[in-house]
Design a protein around this motif. Structure first.
Motif, PDB file in Angstrom:
ATOM      1  N   ASP A   1       1.012  -1.062  -0.033  1.00  0.00           N
ATOM      2  CA  ASP A   1       0.120  -0.044   0.162  1.00  0.00           C
ATOM      3  C   ASP A   1       0.895   1.187  -0.021  1.00  0.00           C
ATOM      4  O   ASP A   1       0.636   2.277  -0.595  1.00  0.00           O
ATOM      5  N   ILE A   2       1.924   1.256   0.939  1.00  0.00           N
ATOM      6  CA  ILE A   2       2.613   2.432   0.977  1.00  0.00           C
ATOM      7  C   ILE A   2       3.603   2.715  -0.309  1.00  0.00           C
ATOM      8  O   ILE A   2       3.719   3.904  -0.699  1.00  0.00           O
ATOM      9  N   PHE A   3       4.290   1.584  -0.619  1.00  0.00           N
ATOM     10  CA  PHE A   3       5.428   1.983  -1.804  1.00  0.00           C
ATOM     11  C   PHE A   3       4.499   1.987  -2.931  1.00  0.00           C
ATOM     12  O   PHE A   3       4.971   2.552  -4.021  1.00  0.00           O
ATOM     13  N   TYR A   4       3.291   1.028  -3.092  1.00  0.00           N
ATOM     14  CA  TYR A   4       2.764   1.460  -4.836  1.00  0.00           C
ATOM     15  C   TYR A   4       2.402   2.801  -4.783  1.00  0.00           C
ATOM     16  O   TYR A   4       2.417   3.311  -5.749  1.00  0.00           O
ATOM     17  N   ARG A   5       1.873   3.470  -3.640  1.00  0.00           N
ATOM     18  CA  ARG A   5       1.406   4.685  -3.507  1.00  0.00           C
ATOM     19  C   ARG A   5       2.632   5.560  -4.430  1.00  0.00           C
ATOM     20  O   ARG A   5       1.938   6.661  -4.894  1.00  0.00           O
ATOM     21  N   MET A   6       3.625   5.153  -3.776  1.00  0.00           N
ATOM     22  CA  MET A   6       4.979   6.151  -4.322  1.00  0.00           C
ATOM     23  C   MET A   6       5.211   5.731  -5.728  1.00  0.00           C
ATOM     24  O   MET A   6       6.077   6.498  -6.433  1.00  0.00           O
ATOM     25  N   GLY A   7       4.788   4.769  -6.373  1.00  0.00           N
ATOM     26  CA  GLY A   7       5.080   4.134  -7.646  1.00  0.00           C
ATOM     27  C   GLY A   7       6.143   3.484  -7.835  1.00  0.00           C
ATOM     28  O   GLY A   7       6.432   3.175  -8.589  1.00  0.00           O
ATOM     29  N   PHE A   8       6.464   2.605  -6.585  1.00  0.00           N
ATOM     30  CA  PHE A   8       7.495   1.527  -6.601  1.00  0.00           C
ATOM     31  C   PHE A   8       6.571   0.091  -6.888  1.00  0.00           C
ATOM     32  O   PHE A   8       5.519  -0.065  -6.640  1.00  0.00           O
ATOM     33  N   ASN A   9       7.561  -0.686  -7.392  1.00  0.00           N
ATOM     34  CA  ASN A   9       7.073  -2.137  -7.568  1.00  0.00           C
ATOM     35  C   ASN A   9       7.704  -3.073  -6.622  1.00  0.00           C
ATOM     36  O   ASN A   9       8.599  -2.821  -5.583  1.00  0.00           O
ATOM     37  N   ASP A  10       7.414  -4.326  -6.465  1.00  0.00           N
ATOM     38  CA  ASP A  10       7.937  -5.343  -5.532  1.00  0.00           C
ATOM     39  C   ASP A  10       9.320  -5.438  -5.562  1.00  0.00           C
ATOM     40  O   ASP A  10      10.006  -5.345  -4.225  1.00  0.00           O
ATOM     41  N   GLN A  11      10.096  -5.317  -6.609  1.00  0.00           N
ATOM     42  CA  GLN A  11      11.507  -5.614  -6.687  1.00  0.00           C
ATOM     43  C   GLN A  11      12.147  -4.404  -6.092  1.00  0.00           C
ATOM     44  O   GLN A  11      12.894  -4.482  -5.284  1.00  0.00           O
ATOM     45  N   GLU A  12      11.444  -3.203  -6.584  1.00  0.00           N
ATOM     46  CA  GLU A  12      12.139  -1.808  -5.820  1.00  0.00           C
ATOM     47  C   GLU A  12      11.854  -1.809  -4.247  1.00  0.00           C
ATOM     48  O   GLU A  12      12.686  -1.340  -3.500  1.00  0.00           O
ATOM     49  N   ILE A  13      10.792  -2.503  -3.879  1.00  0.00           N
ATOM     50  CA  ILE A  13      10.673  -2.302  -2.621  1.00  0.00           C
ATOM     51  C   ILE A  13      11.668  -3.113  -1.667  1.00  0.00           C
ATOM     52  O   ILE A  13      12.155  -2.827  -0.547  1.00  0.00           O
ATOM     53  N   VAL A  14      11.934  -4.271  -2.353  1.00  0.00           N
ATOM     54  CA  VAL A  14      13.003  -5.202  -1.578  1.00  0.00           C
ATOM     55  C   VAL A  14      14.419  -4.487  -1.777  1.00  0.00           C
ATOM     56  O   VAL A  14      15.062  -4.462  -0.803  1.00  0.00           O
ATOM     57  N   ALA A  15      14.748  -3.745  -2.935  1.00  0.00           N
ATOM     58  CA  ALA A  15      16.004  -3.226  -3.095  1.00  0.00           C
ATOM     59  C   ALA A  15      16.069  -2.295  -2.118  1.00  0.00           C
ATOM     60  O   ALA A  15      17.118  -1.991  -1.514  1.00  0.00           O
ATOM     61  N   LEU A  16      15.134  -1.131  -1.888  1.00  0.00           N
ATOM     62  CA  LEU A  16      15.026  -0.230  -1.015  1.00  0.00           C
ATOM     63  C   LEU A  16      15.514  -0.690   0.480  1.00  0.00           C
ATOM     64  O   LEU A  16      16.082   0.093   1.278  1.00  0.00           O
ATOM     65  N   SER A  17      14.517  -1.834   0.735  1.00  0.00           N
ATOM     66  CA  SER A  17      14.738  -2.207   2.261  1.00  0.00           C
ATOM     67  C   SER A  17      16.182  -2.815   2.593  1.00  0.00           C
ATOM     68  O   SER A  17      16.523  -2.653   3.719  1.00  0.00           O
ATOM     69  N   GLY A  18      16.931  -2.837   1.437  1.00  0.00           N
ATOM     70  CA  GLY A  18      18.256  -3.414   1.828  1.00  0.00           C
ATOM     71  C   GLY A  18      19.236  -2.134   2.483  1.00  0.00           C
ATOM     72  O   GLY A  18      20.281  -2.530   2.940  1.00  0.00           O
ATOM     73  N   ALA A  19      18.527  -1.024   2.465  1.00  0.00           N
ATOM     74  CA  ALA A  19      19.478   0.197   3.204  1.00  0.00           C
ATOM     75  C   ALA A  19      19.409  -0.291   4.727  1.00  0.00           C
ATOM     76  O   ALA A  19      20.209   0.385   5.585  1.00  0.00           O
ATOM     77  N   HIS A  20      18.432  -1.319   5.283  1.00  0.00           N
ATOM     78  CA  HIS A  20      18.845  -1.656   6.561  1.00  0.00           C
ATOM     79  C   HIS A  20      20.123  -2.397   6.796  1.00  0.00           C
ATOM     80  O   HIS A  20      20.061  -2.929   8.106  1.00  0.00           O
ATOM     81  N   ALA A  21      20.865  -2.617   6.010  1.00  0.00           N
ATOM     82  CA  ALA A  21      22.164  -3.236   6.063  1.00  0.00           C
ATOM     83  C   ALA A  21      22.812  -1.813   7.203  1.00  0.00           C
ATOM     84  O   ALA A  21      23.778  -2.181   7.893  1.00  0.00           O
ATOM     85  N   LEU A  22      22.349  -0.717   7.050  1.00  0.00           N
ATOM     86  CA  LEU A  22      22.875   0.472   7.855  1.00  0.00           C
ATOM     87  C   LEU A  22      22.133   0.778   8.776  1.00  0.00           C
ATOM     88  O   LEU A  22      20.943   0.547   9.230  1.00  0.00           O
ATOM     89  N   GLY A  23      22.711   1.261   9.995  1.00  0.00           N
ATOM     90  CA  GLY A  23      22.167   1.690  11.170  1.00  0.00           C
ATOM     91  C   GLY A  23      21.633   0.933  12.153  1.00  0.00           C
ATOM     92  O   GLY A  23      21.871  -0.266  11.853  1.00  0.00           O
ATOM     93  N   ARG A  24      20.855   1.594  13.054  1.00  0.00           N
ATOM     94  CA  ARG A  24      20.082   0.671  13.995  1.00  0.00           C
ATOM     95  C   ARG A  24      18.815   1.380  14.293  1.00  0.00           C
ATOM     96  O   ARG A  24      18.544   2.516  14.155  1.00  0.00           O
ATOM     97  N   CYS A  25      18.041   0.405  15.348  1.00  0.00           N
ATOM     98  CA  CYS A  25      16.894   1.196  15.873  1.00  0.00           C
ATOM     99  C   CYS A  25      17.319   1.521  17.305  1.00  0.00           C
ATOM    100  O   CYS A  25      18.165   1.211  18.175  1.00  0.00           O
ATOM    101  N   HIS A  26      16.538   2.705  17.719  1.00  0.00           N
ATOM    102  CA  HIS A  26      16.632   3.149  18.926  1.00  0.00           C
ATOM    103  C   HIS A  26      15.340   3.296  19.850  1.00  0.00           C
ATOM    104  O   HIS A  26      14.119   3.827  19.255  1.00  0.00           O
ATOM    105  N   ALA A  27      15.425   2.709  20.988  1.00  0.00           N
ATOM    106  CA  ALA A  27      14.416   2.847  21.745  1.00  0.00           C
ATOM    107  C   ALA A  27      13.446   4.054  21.892  1.00  0.00           C
ATOM    108  O   ALA A  27      12.364   3.789  21.982  1.00  0.00           O
ATOM    109  N   ASP A  28      14.171   5.010  22.059  1.00  0.00           N
ATOM    110  CA  ASP A  28      13.658   6.233  22.369  1.00  0.00           C
ATOM    111  C   ASP A  28      13.281   7.039  21.028  1.00  0.00           C
ATOM    112  O   ASP A  28      12.643   8.151  20.891  1.00  0.00           O
TER     113      ASP A  28
END
Ligand code: HEM
Length: 287
Positions: free
Chosen positions: A152-179
């Motif tokens: 729903d979110i990424f199709y709204r921006m004009g992305f397809n399934d392959q692009e959703i997965v590719a973009l998610s690969g940015a989570h190689a970077l960084g971390r989550c913060h409790a606050d």
């Protein structure tokens, strides 16, 4: 002594190479997180752009509306003031530069400096001067939800399934913060290096529910790494999974597809004159 003729005085050389270098110089910081502001600059570029709605051509990186309330206060944007404040000296040094160009270029330089692919990027965004143009809350993804929500979110921006997965690969970077988000820990063992490790971990690790009082998240066997419910959706969904497997085994393909999708994300909604090639000319990388 006479000054330079007015015309010459006004001719400011828009040196994007110098801007890139100024951003690159800010990244390393021993005292912050894993030693780099790179990951949060990537998140800033993404959240400034991820408000785009293709149907109404509203939101997106143009305008840099995230500087203003209410967008600055949306729950999804928690913590991003750190990144906006970090970039203030760059804006001060190059007053001709728009915030909208700065926030997107910040993500581009960060990806490149952390070892990622060259991202096609082009200047030309303008700034809004109030929060009137902020998009509505809820346009960014909610990590507690599933694949239907991601689509729903990424199709709204004009992305397809392959692009959703590719973009998610940015989570190689960084971390989550409790606050900030309520989640904790990084996704990979090398959170300041752009790589396909997010995909190899999704493929190879045994992920189980973390036993704690916080929101549902997944942990690996070492219990040091994490995945969000939306990350797990990429391996559970039968249309997303083949791309996870492909990027896990072919880092070059991931780099190529990420560069294209990230560039498109930053370009979404940016007005270009007819015939102008979007994000075609990428200025030379900082020396
Ligand atoms: C961090 C959710 C997609 C880049 C985070 C965090 C959450 C999150 C909850 C932790 C924030 C914090 O606590 O500091 C999601 C969801 C996505 C998504 C649900 C849907 C697919 C993306 C995309 C990009 C991205 C498309 C970039 C292309 C990042 C980065 C961080 C991050 C680099 C780390 C920031 C830091 O270390 O401070 N994301 N994200 N994410 N996200 Fe995403």
């Amino acid at each position: 002594v006479f000054g330079a003729p007015p015309a010459q005085k006004e001719a400011v050389k828009r040196d994007y190479g110098a801007v890139r270098k100024a951003i690159a110089d800010l990244l390393e910081a021993d005292e912050y997180d894993d030693g780099s502001f790179g990951p949060i600059l990537v998140r800033l570029a993404w959240h400034s752009s991820g408000s785009y709605d293709k149907a109404t051509n509203s939101g997106g990186s143009n305008g840099a509306t995230m500087r203003f309330s209410p967008e600055s206060d949306y729950e999804a944007n928690a913590g991003l003031k750190v990144a906006r404040d970090l970039l203030e000296p760059v804006k001060a040094k190059f007053p001709w530069l728009t915030y909208a160009d700065l926030y997107t270029l910040g993500g581009v330089v960060a990806v490149e400096e952390m070892g990622g692919p060259t991202i096609p990027w082009k200047e030309g965004r303008s700034d809004m001067d109030s929060g009137n143009a902020c998009g509505p809350d809820g346009r960014l993804p909610d990590a507690s939800l599933d694949q239907k929500h991601l689509r729903d979110i990424f199709y709204r921006m004009g992305f397809n399934d392959q692009e959703i997965v590719a973009l998610s690969g940015a989570h190689a970077l960084g971390r989550c913060h409790a606050d900030r988000s309520g989640y904790v820990n990084p996704w990979t063992f090398a959170p300041t290096t752009f790589s396909n490790q997010y995909f190899t971990l999704l493929r190879d690790e045994k992920w189980s529910k973390k036993k704690w009082k916080g929101p549902l998240q997944y942990e690996d066997s070492s219990k040091q790494l994490m995945m969000l419910p939306t990350d797990m959706a990429l391996i559970w969904d039968k249309k997303f999974k083949p791309y996870v497997m492909e990027y896990a085994s072919d880092e070059e393909k991931f780099f190529k597809d990420f560069a294209a999708a990230f560039s498109k994300l930053l370009e979404n909604g940016v007005p270009r004159t007819q015939g102008e090639a979007p994000a075609a000319a990428s200025p030379a990388p900082a020396a």
